[in-house]
Design an enzyme around this catalytic site. Structure first.
Site, PDB file in Angstrom:
ATOM      1  N   THR A   1      -4.175  -9.987  -4.134  1.00  0.00           N
ATOM      2  CA  THR A   1      -3.799 -11.370  -4.399  1.00  0.00           C
ATOM      3  C   THR A   1      -3.050 -11.402  -5.730  1.00  0.00           C
ATOM      4  O   THR A   1      -3.014 -10.422  -6.457  1.00  0.00           O
ATOM      5  CB  THR A   1      -5.043 -12.283  -4.453  1.00  0.00           C
ATOM      6  OG1 THR A   1      -4.658 -13.635  -4.455  1.00  0.00           O
ATOM      7  CG2 THR A   1      -5.875 -11.999  -5.684  1.00  0.00           C
ATOM      8  N   ILE A   2      -2.455 -12.539  -6.039  1.00  0.00           N
ATOM      9  CA  ILE A   2      -1.884 -12.720  -7.377  1.00  0.00           C
ATOM     10  C   ILE A   2      -2.496 -13.961  -8.009  1.00  0.00           C
ATOM     11  O   ILE A   2      -2.980 -14.875  -7.319  1.00  0.00           O
ATOM     12  CB  ILE A   2      -0.333 -12.843  -7.357  1.00  0.00           C
ATOM     13  CG1 ILE A   2       0.142 -14.130  -6.663  1.00  0.00           C
ATOM     14  CG2 ILE A   2       0.288 -11.620  -6.743  1.00  0.00           C
ATOM     15  CD1 ILE A   2       0.286 -15.325  -7.546  1.00  0.00           C
TER      16      ILE A   2
END
Length: 525
Positions: free
Chosen positions: A348-349
């Site tokens: 994820t970011i």
């Protein structure tokens, strides 16, 4: 303060605005937006979308997001749920009948509708200053011309390249294999999508040719998605959940995110003198591991689509934490809870931004597994998330897959409040580690007096699926002591998660921190 004799980085200080995220180009675009008079919401949107190019294995337009926002002039936090739903024709009974015990991660069955783009549009409308067209203007040329592949991204790409199938291989492996460091990667098809989004708003994505491209690809692969499903996609403004943690107040996103897990874990640990322990010793790692096992077990029983989560108050009740804390043996590891019925991930970011007016944004954005489902649309190359693998196929479970439902999500943004004031938007990436990571990060700062950068740099451990993963930052003596307590100890191949934070000092300055486990940085002006 860190020891300047040793490798490391100092916190980044600025007065007017700041962005912290996992890739420098995204941080730079966000700061430029702030300097042009854009809001923290504008900066977060621009940076997040660019990360879909800079870190395509982690996120993209086919994914979901969650957002916490502290508006300028207010200390009240708003939550935006940008997670998509299962298609209206979803049929869990058919998957069970086909012999599936879990949702297959690499098929259209796992592809939920992408919710992030609708959330970006909604966030821009309520809290943006520049307009979506101006926010996307500096981002589109990067998609058109490409960016060099960063070190951590190249590592992750090589690990996950076999996930990619069909059109996705053509778009994300144009070299025929995973890229090497510095290889230029562009997404010109998505540049066109962004131009339409800038001109038409959400309709440029959820209707017309772009939506038709996504529907056609999914149906050709055996999916049940329809144009009506895409057109009906809508995010929701909702109310955060929060609770007292280590003398402050931890603000989390409500279900279907796992923020309640962080609050429960923190409450369990209040029954132990964590501050009196060695911050990098075996005893602290052991107690965290045991608290995580219990908190995550509760998560897996109760958390689901907000319309189907019925035991949230129970998870957040002090007496629940007290009863669970009593189950922990300070000297011996308990057995791991039953295996998860839904999939978990590590990709994820996260991006956080604070502007000169005091707005703070905490935004997390993901396609779930590395490269999501491994499927992409044919014309525009939009990679589809496999967030539907976060459902269980257990009949009657709150998180059972179903038409129009949202799955339990691992991604969670956070904010810390002290004395009624929001003092720090932050987030910890790393799939299901995120709840544990929130507690660990806040504890490093609140109980051990670390600054935000030192708290992020500090070594991590995580009880994950019957294994206690202990980073190399811990000593061999600590690993041996944990093994003697009954833990199955492993050094993870990849560092655990990543984090970003911006502390808002009462004196008016900003302190940014960014995880060296990723390629990013904090930038201010």
């Amino acid at each position: 303060m860190r020891d300047f004799h040793l490798p490391g980085r100092s916190p980044v200080l600025a007065m007017n605005g700041m962005v912290a995220t996992s890739h420098p180009l995204a941080a730079r675009v966000g700061v430029d937006i702030l300097a042009q008079g854009g809001s923290a919401a504008d900066a977060a949107i621009a940076g997040a979308i660019l990360l879909g190019l800079c870190e395509p294995q982690m996120t993209g337009l086919g994914g979901d997001c969650f957002v916490l926002v502290k508006p300028a002039g207010s200390e009240e936090v708003e939550a935006l749920n940008g997670s998509g739903r299962a298609p209206s024709a979803t049929d869990p009974a058919a998957l069970r009948a086909a012999g599936h015990a879990t949702v297959p991660v690499d098929t259209p069955d796992a592809v939920t509708l992408p919710g992030a783009v609708d959330a970006f549009c909604t966030l821009s409308e309520r809290h943006g200053k520049l307009g979506l067209d101006a926010v996307l203007a500096p981002v589109i040329p990067y998609f058109e011309q490409g960016v060099p592949v960063a070190p951590r991204v190249a590592h992750d790409w090589a690990e996950a390249q076999e996930t990619l199938k069909g059109s996705a291989r053509e778009v994300y492996l144009p070299w025929g294999k995973a890229p090497t460091l510095g290889a230029r990667f562009a997404l010109p098809g998505q540049a066109e999508v962004l131009r339409r989004l800038a001109k038409e708003g959400r309709a440029g994505f959820y209707e017309g040719e772009v939506a038709e491209d996504m529907v056609a690809a999914l149906r050709a692969a055996g999916g049940c998605h329809t144009a009506e499903d895409f057109a009906a996609t809508a995010c929701d403004w909702t109310t955060p959940i929060s609770g007292p943690v280590m003398g402050a107040n931890l603000v989390e996103h409500p279900p279907n995110g796992q923020g309640a897990t962080a609050l429960l874990m923190a409450n369990i640990l209040t029954h132990f003198d964590i501050a009196g322990l060695d911050p990098f010793g075996a005893q602290r790692a052991h107690l965290e591991a045991e608290a995580a096992k219990l908190a995550y077990d509760a998560r897996n029983r109760f958390l689901a689509d907000p319309d189907h989560t019925a035991r949230l108050d129970h998870m957040l009740a002090p007496e629940t934490a007290a009863r669970l804390a009593a189950l922990i043996d300070p000297k011996r590891a308990m057995d791991a809870p039953a295996a998860l019925s839904e999939q978990v991930h590590k990709d994820t970011i996260y991006i956080t931004a604070v502007d000169r007016d005091g707005m703070a944004v905490s935004l997390i954005y993901s396609i779930f597994h590395s490269f999501g489902s491994g499927l992409a649309s044919d014309k525009f190359g939009i990679l589809f998330q496999n967030r539907g693998a976060g459902f269980t196929l257990e009949a009657g479970h709150p998180n059972e897959m179903g038409p129009g439902k949202r799955p339990m999500h691992t991604i969670i943004p956070a904010m810390l409040k002290e004395d009624g004031r929001v003092t720090m938007p932050f987030g910890v990436m790393g799939g299901q580690y995120q709840s544990n990571g929130h507690v660990r990060f806040v504890s490093n700062m609140r109980e051990f007096g670390m600054d935000a950068q030192s708290a992020i740099d500090a070594p991590r451990s995580f009880a994950d699926g019957g294994v206690l993963r202990v980073e190399r930052g811990y000593s061999d003596a600590v690993r041996a002591a944990l093994s003697d307590m009954g833990h199955t100890v492993e050094v993870p191949v990849t560092a655990i998660g990543g984090a970003q934070a911006i502390r808002i000092d009462a004196g008016g300055w900003l302190e940014g921190a960014s995880d060296p486990r990723k390629d990013g940085c904090a930038l201010g002006y």
